[in-house]
Design a protein around this motif. Structure first.
Motif, PDB file in Angstrom:
ATOM      1  N   PRO A  35      54.930  48.452  22.051  1.00  0.00           N
ATOM      2  CA  PRO A  35      54.767  47.521  23.168  1.00  0.00           C
ATOM      3  C   PRO A  35      56.113  46.913  23.563  1.00  0.00           C
ATOM      4  O   PRO A  35      57.014  46.769  22.727  1.00  0.00           O
ATOM      5  CB  PRO A  35      53.833  46.438  22.616  1.00  0.00           C
ATOM      6  CG  PRO A  35      53.390  46.888  21.284  1.00  0.00           C
ATOM      7  CD  PRO A  35      54.253  48.001  20.837  1.00  0.00           C
ATOM      8  N   ALA A  36      56.236  46.538  24.826  1.00  0.00           N
ATOM      9  CA  ALA A  36      57.483  45.957  25.314  1.00  0.00           C
ATOM     10  C   ALA A  36      57.858  44.692  24.563  1.00  0.00           C
ATOM     11  O   ALA A  36      59.041  44.351  24.466  1.00  0.00           O
ATOM     12  CB  ALA A  36      57.367  45.667  26.813  1.00  0.00           C
ATOM     13  N   ALA A  37      56.867  44.005  23.997  1.00  0.00           N
ATOM     14  CA  ALA A  37      57.143  42.767  23.256  1.00  0.00           C
ATOM     15  C   ALA A  37      58.009  43.016  22.034  1.00  0.00           C
ATOM     16  O   ALA A  37      58.618  42.082  21.509  1.00  0.00           O
ATOM     17  CB  ALA A  37      55.838  42.100  22.842  1.00  0.00           C
ATOM     18  N   LEU A  38      58.080  44.267  21.570  1.00  0.00           N
ATOM     19  CA  LEU A  38      58.871  44.587  20.385  1.00  0.00           C
ATOM     20  C   LEU A  38      60.246  45.163  20.727  1.00  0.00           C
ATOM     21  O   LEU A  38      60.996  45.534  19.827  1.00  0.00           O
ATOM     22  CB  LEU A  38      58.113  45.584  19.495  1.00  0.00           C
ATOM     23  CG  LEU A  38      56.815  45.061  18.882  1.00  0.00           C
ATOM     24  CD1 LEU A  38      56.136  46.153  18.059  1.00  0.00           C
ATOM     25  CD2 LEU A  38      57.082  43.838  18.014  1.00  0.00           C
ATOM     26  N   TYR A  39      60.587  45.233  22.003  1.00  0.00           N
ATOM     27  CA  TYR A  39      61.878  45.794  22.385  1.00  0.00           C
ATOM     28  C   TYR A  39      63.051  44.994  21.805  1.00  0.00           C
ATOM     29  O   TYR A  39      64.065  45.567  21.407  1.00  0.00           O
ATOM     30  CB  TYR A  39      62.006  45.863  23.902  1.00  0.00           C
ATOM     31  CG  TYR A  39      61.235  47.003  24.543  1.00  0.00           C
ATOM     32  CD1 TYR A  39      60.503  47.899  23.768  1.00  0.00           C
ATOM     33  CD2 TYR A  39      61.226  47.168  25.927  1.00  0.00           C
ATOM     34  CE1 TYR A  39      59.790  48.934  24.354  1.00  0.00           C
ATOM     35  CE2 TYR A  39      60.526  48.216  26.514  1.00  0.00           C
ATOM     36  CZ  TYR A  39      59.804  49.089  25.730  1.00  0.00           C
ATOM     37  OH  TYR A  39      59.110  50.118  26.300  1.00  0.00           O
ATOM     38  N   GLU A  40      62.899  43.671  21.781  1.00  0.00           N
ATOM     39  CA  GLU A  40      63.987  42.845  21.241  1.00  0.00           C
ATOM     40  C   GLU A  40      64.221  43.158  19.771  1.00  0.00           C
ATOM     41  O   GLU A  40      65.369  43.275  19.323  1.00  0.00           O
ATOM     42  CB  GLU A  40      63.683  41.361  21.430  1.00  0.00           C
ATOM     43  CG  GLU A  40      64.820  40.444  20.967  1.00  0.00           C
ATOM     44  CD  GLU A  40      64.552  38.980  21.263  1.00  0.00           C
ATOM     45  OE1 GLU A  40      65.371  38.144  20.841  1.00  0.00           O
ATOM     46  OE2 GLU A  40      63.532  38.672  21.919  1.00  0.00           O
ATOM     47  N   LEU A  41      63.136  43.318  19.014  1.00  0.00           N
ATOM     48  CA  LEU A  41      63.270  43.674  17.610  1.00  0.00           C
ATOM     49  C   LEU A  41      63.878  45.067  17.469  1.00  0.00           C
ATOM     50  O   LEU A  41      64.718  45.301  16.589  1.00  0.00           O
ATOM     51  CB  LEU A  41      61.912  43.619  16.915  1.00  0.00           C
ATOM     52  CG  LEU A  41      61.877  43.997  15.428  1.00  0.00           C
ATOM     53  CD1 LEU A  41      62.861  43.158  14.618  1.00  0.00           C
ATOM     54  CD2 LEU A  41      60.460  43.862  14.871  1.00  0.00           C
ATOM     55  N   ARG A  74      60.245  46.138   9.074  1.00  0.00           N
ATOM     56  CA  ARG A  74      59.506  45.113   9.817  1.00  0.00           C
ATOM     57  C   ARG A  74      59.070  45.638  11.171  1.00  0.00           C
ATOM     58  O   ARG A  74      57.970  45.323  11.659  1.00  0.00           O
ATOM     59  CB  ARG A  74      60.374  43.869   9.982  1.00  0.00           C
ATOM     60  CG  ARG A  74      60.592  43.093   8.690  1.00  0.00           C
ATOM     61  CD  ARG A  74      61.546  41.935   8.880  1.00  0.00           C
ATOM     62  NE  ARG A  74      61.706  41.186   7.641  1.00  0.00           N
ATOM     63  CZ  ARG A  74      62.629  40.235   7.457  1.00  0.00           C
ATOM     64  NH1 ARG A  74      63.458  39.916   8.449  1.00  0.00           N
ATOM     65  NH2 ARG A  74      62.710  39.606   6.312  1.00  0.00           N
ATOM     66  N   LEU A  75      59.925  46.439  11.798  1.00  0.00           N
ATOM     67  CA  LEU A  75      59.578  47.007  13.098  1.00  0.00           C
ATOM     68  C   LEU A  75      58.398  47.963  12.974  1.00  0.00           C
ATOM     69  O   LEU A  75      57.465  47.914  13.779  1.00  0.00           O
ATOM     70  CB  LEU A  75      60.789  47.719  13.695  1.00  0.00           C
ATOM     71  CG  LEU A  75      60.568  48.394  15.056  1.00  0.00           C
ATOM     72  CD1 LEU A  75      60.158  47.375  16.109  1.00  0.00           C
ATOM     73  CD2 LEU A  75      61.830  49.136  15.495  1.00  0.00           C
TER      74      LEU A  75
END
Length: 246
Positions: free
Chosen positions: A167-173, A213-214
């Motif tokens: 999901p895009a919410a995980l792009y920062e990670l 974690r990712l």
């Protein structure tokens, strides 16, 4: 603080002065990486009472009337000088990239984000004896910007199988994982001392933890991450040639 501004980006610069009164005045100078300085027109806002001050004191916000446009890559210095009440001087640094890492997806980190993990590799080559960290990679650092980009691309390739489905919410990670792997790779490739080698090993350990974690976050989001994705570790100090499997 370092930032991931790119060439052509603009910023409206502000400064809060406290205490301030009718005698307060401020000027702003922008200095490019090449050393050229220019004045920036600024204006002061209305005086605002500081809650709870006794006797009453005021704060005032000064703002550039036009945005500062960053036309060169490298370290910019924005210097405020305040006279009158609240007088003093303060420098703010901006690190400007030629662009985000060329050719990569939006979650790839820029050079500045990677450099934050290996600041000792960003010392200027053109200023012998000056150990000031530049905060990014450029033609004036070793490794240079092009080499840093290649390490970022290699690290991004490790994360890409997850990023295609996450999901895009995980792009920062994903960007953080990529930055840590790239930093570990650069630290290993440019290790000059045993301490540098230990730093590289520590960064690799952090990168492995972040990757785990990712994958967990991707699984929690309902995506079936490939648990057998290999991570090549042949080029890291202290590691036997081979692969890590997550």
């Amino acid at each position: 603080m370092p930032s991931d501004l790119g060439v052509g980006d603009s910023e409206t610069v502000t400064l809060n002065v406290a205490p301030a009164d009718n005698t307060t005045s401020a000027t702003l100078t922008a200095t490019t990486p090449g050393g050229t300085s220019s004045s920036v027109t600024v204006a002061g806002g209305a005086l605002a009472e500081i809650p709870g001050s006794n006797p009453v004191e005021y704060t005032q916000t000064w703002t550039s009337t036009t945005p500062v446009t960053f036309t060169q890559a490298g370290r910019w210095v924005l210097r405020w000088v305040v006279t009158g009440t609240g007088g003093g001087a303060e420098d703010f640094e901006r690190y400007v990239l030629p662009a985000r890492t060329a050719g990569g997806p939006t979650w790839w980190p820029g050079r500045t984000q990677v450099a934050a993990y290996v600041p000792w590799l960003t010392v200027s080559l053109s200023k012998p004896g000056d150990q000031t960290y530049q905060g990014t990679f450029s033609d004036d650092t070793s490794p240079d910007g092009a080499v840093a980009d290649r390490h970022i691309a290699d690290a991004g390739a490790l994360v890409a199988p997850l990023a295609t489905v996450m999901p895009a919410a995980l792009y920062e990670l994903a960007g953080t994982v990529t930055a840590l792997h790239a930093a570990a790779s650069l630290a290993a490739a440019y290790a000059r001392t045993d301490e540098d080698a230990r730093r590289a090993e520590n960064l690799l350990a952090r990168a492995v933890t972040a990757y785990q974690r990712l994958t967990t976050a991707v699984d929690d989001a309902g995506v079936d991450a490939d648990a057998d994705e290999p991570i090549l570790i042949a080029n890291y100090p202290g590691c036997e040639p081979g692969y890590l499997f997550f």
